[in-house]
Design a protein around this motif. Sequence first.
Motif, mmCIF file in Angstrom:
data_model
loop_
_atom_site.group_PDB
_atom_site.id
_atom_site.type_symbol
_atom_site.label_atom_id
_atom_site.label_comp_id
_atom_site.label_asym_id
_atom_site.label_seq_id
_atom_site.Cartn_x
_atom_site.Cartn_y
_atom_site.Cartn_z
ATOM 1 N N LEU A 118 -83.494 7.142 47.379
ATOM 2 C CA LEU A 118 -83.904 6.520 48.631
ATOM 3 C C LEU A 118 -82.776 5.720 49.229
ATOM 4 N N ARG A 119 -82.119 4.950 48.373
ATOM 5 C CA ARG A 119 -81.073 4.077 48.895
ATOM 6 C C ARG A 119 -79.920 4.898 49.437
ATOM 7 N N LYS A 120 -79.531 5.918 48.653
ATOM 8 C CA LYS A 120 -78.408 6.747 49.065
ATOM 9 C C LYS A 120 -78.735 7.466 50.349
ATOM 10 N N THR A 176 -79.070 5.322 53.506
ATOM 11 C CA THR A 176 -77.858 4.910 54.196
ATOM 12 C C THR A 176 -77.167 6.111 54.830
ATOM 13 N N ILE A 177 -76.952 7.169 54.041
ATOM 14 C CA ILE A 177 -76.195 8.302 54.585
ATOM 15 C C ILE A 177 -76.971 9.039 55.666
ATOM 16 N N ILE A 178 -78.226 9.347 55.383
ATOM 17 C CA ILE A 178 -78.985 10.132 56.363
ATOM 18 C C ILE A 178 -79.234 9.328 57.618
ATOM 19 N N LEU A 179 -79.592 8.076 57.433
ATOM 20 C CA LEU A 179 -79.835 7.247 58.604
ATOM 21 C C LEU A 179 -78.561 7.129 59.426
ATOM 22 N N MET A 189 -80.158 8.782 35.519
ATOM 23 C CA MET A 189 -79.942 7.582 36.346
ATOM 24 C C MET A 189 -78.818 7.878 37.309
ATOM 25 N N SER A 190 -78.923 7.559 38.562
ATOM 26 C CA SER A 190 -77.830 7.925 39.453
ATOM 27 C C SER A 190 -77.639 6.890 40.527
ATOM 28 N N THR A 191 -76.437 6.712 40.887
ATOM 29 C CA THR A 191 -76.157 5.948 42.091
ATOM 30 C C THR A 191 -74.928 6.588 42.715
ATOM 31 N N CYS A 192 -74.921 6.685 44.008
ATOM 32 C CA CYS A 192 -73.823 7.409 44.620
ATOM 33 C C CYS A 192 -72.754 6.514 45.177
ATOM 34 N N HIS A 193 -72.930 5.252 45.114
ATOM 35 C CA HIS A 193 -71.839 4.391 45.563
ATOM 36 C C HIS A 193 -71.748 3.209 44.618
#
Lengths: 639, 96
Positions: free
Chosen positions: A461-463, A466-469, A1-5
Amino acid sequence: MSTCHAEPTVTTDGTNIAIVGAPNTGKSSVFNHLTGLRVRTANYPGVTVTRTSGQVSDGARRVNLVDLPGAYGLDPVSPDEKIVADHLAGRLPGEPVPDALLVVVDATTLRRTLGLVSQAQRTGLPCAVVLTMTDELCRRGGAVDPEALSAALGVPVLVVIGHRGRGVGALRASLLTWTEWASPVILPPEDEEGRAAWATSVLDRARYRPAGPPQATDRIDQVLLHPVWGLVVFAAVMTAFFQTIFVVAAPLQGWIGTLFAWLGRLAAADIDQPVVADFVNSALIGGVGGVLVFLPQIVLLFFLLALLEGVGYLSRAAVLMDRVMALSGLDGRAFVSMLSSVACAVPGIMSTRTMPSSRDRLATMLVNPLMPCSARLPVYVLLVAMLVPAESTVGPLRAQGLVMLALYVLGAASAMGVASLLSATLLRGGGVPFYLELPPYRVPTLRSVGGQVWTPAKHFLRKTGTIILGATVVLWALMTFPTRAVETEGMDDAQATAYVLDHSYAADIGRAVEPVFEPLGFDWRIDVGLLSAIAAREVFVATLGQVAAAEDPADPQAALEGLARTSGQDAGQPLFTAPTMVALLVFFVYALLCTSTLATLRRESNSWRWPALAFVTYGALAWVLAWVARMITTAIVPP
Amino acid sequence: MRPEERGTGASMTDEVTTAVTRLTSLRRGATGRVAGLDPALAPAVRRRLADLGFVVDAEVCCLRRAPLGSPTVFRIGETDLCLRPSLSNQVLVVPR
């Protein structure tokens, strides 16, 4: 499970009930059944572990259910377990002591897991036991009487059969009326001997007959852990795993890239204002396309990993690879972590939490970024396509495929090499001796596999969204401004774009950095690409696409091949010569460019020292090896 | 289990048939009963072994050795566990 922020803390109003249980007991399955899709994942405030919580409700009443990491005991040995112990004691800031505990117990290992039940009861919190795998117990000739067990323990015991979801309704009802749970009259003894005697008396009263040996598992392990056949099967599984990247995922990526390019052109055609049109086309749609292009590969790899883990094969793989890993000072668990990093280094690094020794964790974390991750793949695909002709073969195998394989092997071998070096220098000694439980082979439920794919995919996807976009938009702005409207009057479109690019802010930055990379053969445009790759490696291809003013920024190959150097002694010569491309490839193998990885390293190692060290060391290594590769290529390949 | 046999590595002079030995020496397919853990073992590791089922009198069987040498798969009670020699060396057993 991961979330970067970090996400806002989930509300803790109302009743909080925590689920504890050993690994491999079906705990997550129970959690998923109870909470359905109403799950939120957040970081423990100030601490590094992801906390999964959800709501259980029957429409009228509601409780918050927190899924704690798997723990063999409430006396912590690994960081994961320390979180469990701290959470239950209320030592985690912002986390209240749970109101009640649900202890998930595997009926086939009941004698051992009663230890955990006794520890849970000793916390003083109201407890209930969820008994799983009773069907497997019966199949293997064992038996247990849940009601008698409940009477013996003094707490409610509910039977749940995970993959059918049987018993979940009764469990939910009981959970919602937790205040009515019975509690034991006397607590189980604390010392080892007393606990053993207590466990025996409980099992006797529950009319427990232990399961016979898992015959199917034993027979399968005769093959899968066989000195010869075991390794053969392992090689086959690994080959299939990597084949999905090249054979299955890469074409899918191509289609998505094309789709977004088409969408981009469509949007651009409809919008009148050229600046806005360009923004929508390259930055927005190109940026989003750049993220989604990864999705098939990530999803497929997470799926395969979840499947292998659910079946129980990954622990066998860890056993098979332990000897090899030991050569580098790592252990079998590190193999599984590094395998996950082939999808994305972030979950790979986070999976080191299950390692009991902080020295082993650190060693594994630090080498994970060298494993070839999904983000490097588009860079490899682009450069290899430009470097190696599509038709060329080596025997029956395509040369392009072989080069790709070589890149992957280089990354993995380097990871092992760096681990050896670390074990001999910075991280010498210490560590907990390797042990690993081998659960019986089980058929994983679609639900549990799905959950293990959906959650990391969603966070990915979420990470990256936001970052790539964000990075793509910033880069677009840097490459489009200042607009130089005056100077470009009278030029045709292509010339104007090239002029603007040549005199943009991005060009200023790129030229400032150029001396650093000049010995490698990179010019300022590649340098801008490298800088953009710091946000996320995937952005490199999109940036090069914009730099080359490609018709289709997601597939810039043709435009890049035609790029010529604009200054210096080689002005007019093609930019992407063989030595430059080889240097660029080698650079990407080693450089730690990804901010998400750096952020994860910081969180998991609790300091900036290690990610900083990794960034600088891998950067220097990348530069030196890229230069060496360039020299070798120049010597071998005729210009 | 006599008190003298627990937790010590010494074998009794008059108990040749129940000599305490290390888990590592169990051959493939052999079984034994756990006699205790080496006192030199770190407390965290002792706890973990106990949590995994290595308690006095538990039955342990050596199932198989992994390819390429170590580690070895043991069955302790109802659990299959894989241990490296450095760890199995710290477990004292009485072989059957």
